[in-house]
Design a protein around this motif. Structure first.
Motif, PDB file in Angstrom:
ATOM      1  N   ARG A  57       0.894  -1.179   0.011  1.00  0.00           N
ATOM      2  CA  ARG A  57      -0.039   0.065  -0.012  1.00  0.00           C
ATOM      3  C   ARG A  57       0.868   1.465   0.003  1.00  0.00           C
ATOM      4  N   LYS A  58       0.843   1.665  -0.922  1.00  0.00           N
ATOM      5  CA  LYS A  58       1.862   3.052  -1.430  1.00  0.00           C
ATOM      6  C   LYS A  58       1.789   4.141  -0.195  1.00  0.00           C
ATOM      7  N   GLY A  59       2.817   4.409   0.293  1.00  0.00           N
ATOM      8  CA  GLY A  59       2.779   5.200   1.535  1.00  0.00           C
ATOM      9  C   GLY A  59       2.921   4.477   2.761  1.00  0.00           C
ATOM     10  N   GLU A  60       2.657   3.457   3.025  1.00  0.00           N
ATOM     11  CA  GLU A  60       2.753   2.743   4.432  1.00  0.00           C
ATOM     12  C   GLU A  60       3.803   2.892   5.193  1.00  0.00           C
ATOM     13  N   SER A  61       4.755   3.054   4.621  1.00  0.00           N
ATOM     14  CA  SER A  61       6.023   3.253   5.598  1.00  0.00           C
ATOM     15  C   SER A  61       6.483   4.870   5.400  1.00  0.00           C
ATOM     16  N   SER A  62       6.366   5.382   4.427  1.00  0.00           N
ATOM     17  CA  SER A  62       6.927   6.795   4.178  1.00  0.00           C
ATOM     18  C   SER A  62       5.585   7.687   4.314  1.00  0.00           C
ATOM     19  N   GLY A  63       4.538   7.476   4.461  1.00  0.00           N
ATOM     20  CA  GLY A  63       3.493   8.381   4.410  1.00  0.00           C
ATOM     21  C   GLY A  63       3.274   9.177   3.002  1.00  0.00           C
ATOM     22  N   HIS A  64       3.795   8.666   1.890  1.00  0.00           N
ATOM     23  CA  HIS A  64       3.428   9.401   0.648  1.00  0.00           C
ATOM     24  C   HIS A  64       2.584   8.637   0.155  1.00  0.00           C
TER      25      HIS A  64
ATOM     26  N   GLN B 187       0.728  12.170  -2.386  1.00  0.00           N
ATOM     27  CA  GLN B 187       1.076  13.010  -1.150  1.00  0.00           C
ATOM     28  C   GLN B 187       2.347  12.688  -0.923  1.00  0.00           C
ATOM     29  N   GLY B 188       3.382  13.900  -1.395  1.00  0.00           N
ATOM     30  CA  GLY B 188       4.714  13.598  -1.268  1.00  0.00           C
ATOM     31  C   GLY B 188       5.134  12.892  -2.478  1.00  0.00           C
ATOM     32  N   PRO B 189       6.516  12.721  -2.625  1.00  0.00           N
ATOM     33  CA  PRO B 189       7.311  12.085  -3.655  1.00  0.00           C
ATOM     34  C   PRO B 189       6.780  10.703  -3.830  1.00  0.00           C
ATOM     35  N   ALA B 190       6.710  10.178  -5.108  1.00  0.00           N
ATOM     36  CA  ALA B 190       6.109   8.846  -5.554  1.00  0.00           C
ATOM     37  C   ALA B 190       7.205   7.738  -5.704  1.00  0.00           C
ATOM     38  N   CYS B 191       8.503   8.382  -5.707  1.00  0.00           N
ATOM     39  CA  CYS B 191       9.709   7.398  -5.730  1.00  0.00           C
ATOM     40  C   CYS B 191      10.249   7.103  -4.412  1.00  0.00           C
ATOM     41  N   HIS B 192      10.856   5.903  -4.416  1.00  0.00           N
ATOM     42  CA  HIS B 192      11.624   5.597  -3.113  1.00  0.00           C
ATOM     43  C   HIS B 192      12.977   6.301  -3.178  1.00  0.00           C
ATOM     44  N   THR B 193      13.289   6.996  -4.106  1.00  0.00           N
ATOM     45  CA  THR B 193      14.701   7.746  -4.163  1.00  0.00           C
ATOM     46  C   THR B 193      14.266   9.278  -3.679  1.00  0.00           C
ATOM     47  N   ASN B 194      13.310   9.428  -3.256  1.00  0.00           N
ATOM     48  CA  ASN B 194      12.602  10.793  -2.790  1.00  0.00           C
ATOM     49  C   ASN B 194      12.685  11.745  -3.930  1.00  0.00           C
ATOM     50  N   ARG B 195      12.238  11.307  -4.994  1.00  0.00           N
ATOM     51  CA  ARG B 195      11.971  12.172  -6.102  1.00  0.00           C
ATOM     52  C   ARG B 195      10.523  12.002  -6.582  1.00  0.00           C
ATOM     53  N   ARG B 196      10.213  13.208  -7.337  1.00  0.00           N
ATOM     54  CA  ARG B 196       8.899  13.390  -7.823  1.00  0.00           C
ATOM     55  C   ARG B 196       8.014  12.115  -8.012  1.00  0.00           C
ATOM     56  N   ASP B 197       8.851  11.419  -9.169  1.00  0.00           N
ATOM     57  CA  ASP B 197       8.435  10.183  -9.985  1.00  0.00           C
ATOM     58  C   ASP B 197       9.654   9.239  -9.988  1.00  0.00           C
ATOM     59  N   CYS B 198       9.401   8.141 -10.555  1.00  0.00           N
ATOM     60  CA  CYS B 198      10.456   7.162 -10.711  1.00  0.00           C
ATOM     61  C   CYS B 198      11.197   7.087 -12.220  1.00  0.00           C
ATOM     62  N   PHE B 199      10.872   8.066 -12.984  1.00  0.00           N
ATOM     63  CA  PHE B 199      11.378   8.225 -14.392  1.00  0.00           C
ATOM     64  C   PHE B 199      12.183   9.571 -14.331  1.00  0.00           C
TER      65      PHE B 199
ATOM     66  N   ASP C 137      15.800  14.323  -2.933  1.00  0.00           N
ATOM     67  CA  ASP C 137      15.544  15.173  -1.919  1.00  0.00           C
ATOM     68  C   ASP C 137      14.976  16.703  -2.859  1.00  0.00           C
ATOM     69  N   SER C 138      14.848  16.433  -4.097  1.00  0.00           N
ATOM     70  CA  SER C 138      14.024  17.546  -4.743  1.00  0.00           C
ATOM     71  C   SER C 138      12.612  17.527  -4.771  1.00  0.00           C
ATOM     72  N   GLY C 139      12.364  16.594  -4.149  1.00  0.00           N
ATOM     73  CA  GLY C 139      10.904  16.650  -3.568  1.00  0.00           C
ATOM     74  C   GLY C 139       9.893  16.713  -4.788  1.00  0.00           C
ATOM     75  N   LEU C 140       9.078  17.561  -4.864  1.00  0.00           N
ATOM     76  CA  LEU C 140       8.123  17.878  -6.075  1.00  0.00           C
ATOM     77  C   LEU C 140       8.497  18.489  -7.115  1.00  0.00           C
ATOM     78  N   ASN C 141      10.060  19.116  -7.024  1.00  0.00           N
ATOM     79  CA  ASN C 141      10.408  19.852  -8.082  1.00  0.00           C
ATOM     80  C   ASN C 141      11.293  19.015  -9.014  1.00  0.00           C
ATOM     81  N   ALA C 142      11.058  19.006 -10.420  1.00  0.00           N
ATOM     82  CA  ALA C 142      11.677  18.236 -11.351  1.00  0.00           C
ATOM     83  C   ALA C 142      12.648  19.099 -11.968  1.00  0.00           C
ATOM     84  N   SER C 143      13.565  19.041 -12.386  1.00  0.00           N
ATOM     85  CA  SER C 143      14.445  19.995 -13.152  1.00  0.00           C
ATOM     86  C   SER C 143      14.486  19.802 -14.322  1.00  0.00           C
TER      87      SER C 143
END
Length: 97
Positions: free
Chosen positions: A33-40, A63-75, A91-97
């Motif tokens: 269940r996505k976010g069980e441990s991270s809260g995301h 809610q928060g980053p989707a990727c386990h690397t703490n990025r917005r997404d996995c791609f 750690d760029s959170g929800l900001n992709a560059s």
């Protein structure tokens, strides 16, 4: 947010019933269940089926980053003819560059 994950019948049924996205973890052989441990967490907005009936597309409230690397997404790797480019940092959170 872009992410790919596996689902089976039980995880689809739970997701539809609960509104909280549940996946099947092939590596752990258990439900995830996505976010069980991270809260995301991911709250389901809509679920669509492709024309072949073999792929689902979920629109979620992430809610928060989707990727386990703490990025917005996995791609976050872009492939070009001559190299692979890292497009965001951890750690760029929800900001992709």
């Amino acid at each position: 947010v872009l992410m790919m994950a596996w689902m089976n019948r039980a995880s689809i049924e739970e997701t539809l019933a609960e509104g909280q996205v549940c996946y099947w973890s092939r590596s752990r052989q258990t439900y995830w269940r996505k976010g069980e441990s991270s809260g995301h967490r991911q709250r389901l907005i809509s679920m669509k089926l492709d024309c072949d009936g073999d792929t689902l597309l979920l629109l979620v409230d992430q809610q928060g980053p989707a990727c386990h690397t703490n990025r917005r997404d996995c791609f976050f790797y872009e492939i070009t003819p001559d190299r692979v480019i890292l497009t965001s940092n951890p750690d760029s959170g929800l900001n992709a560059s």
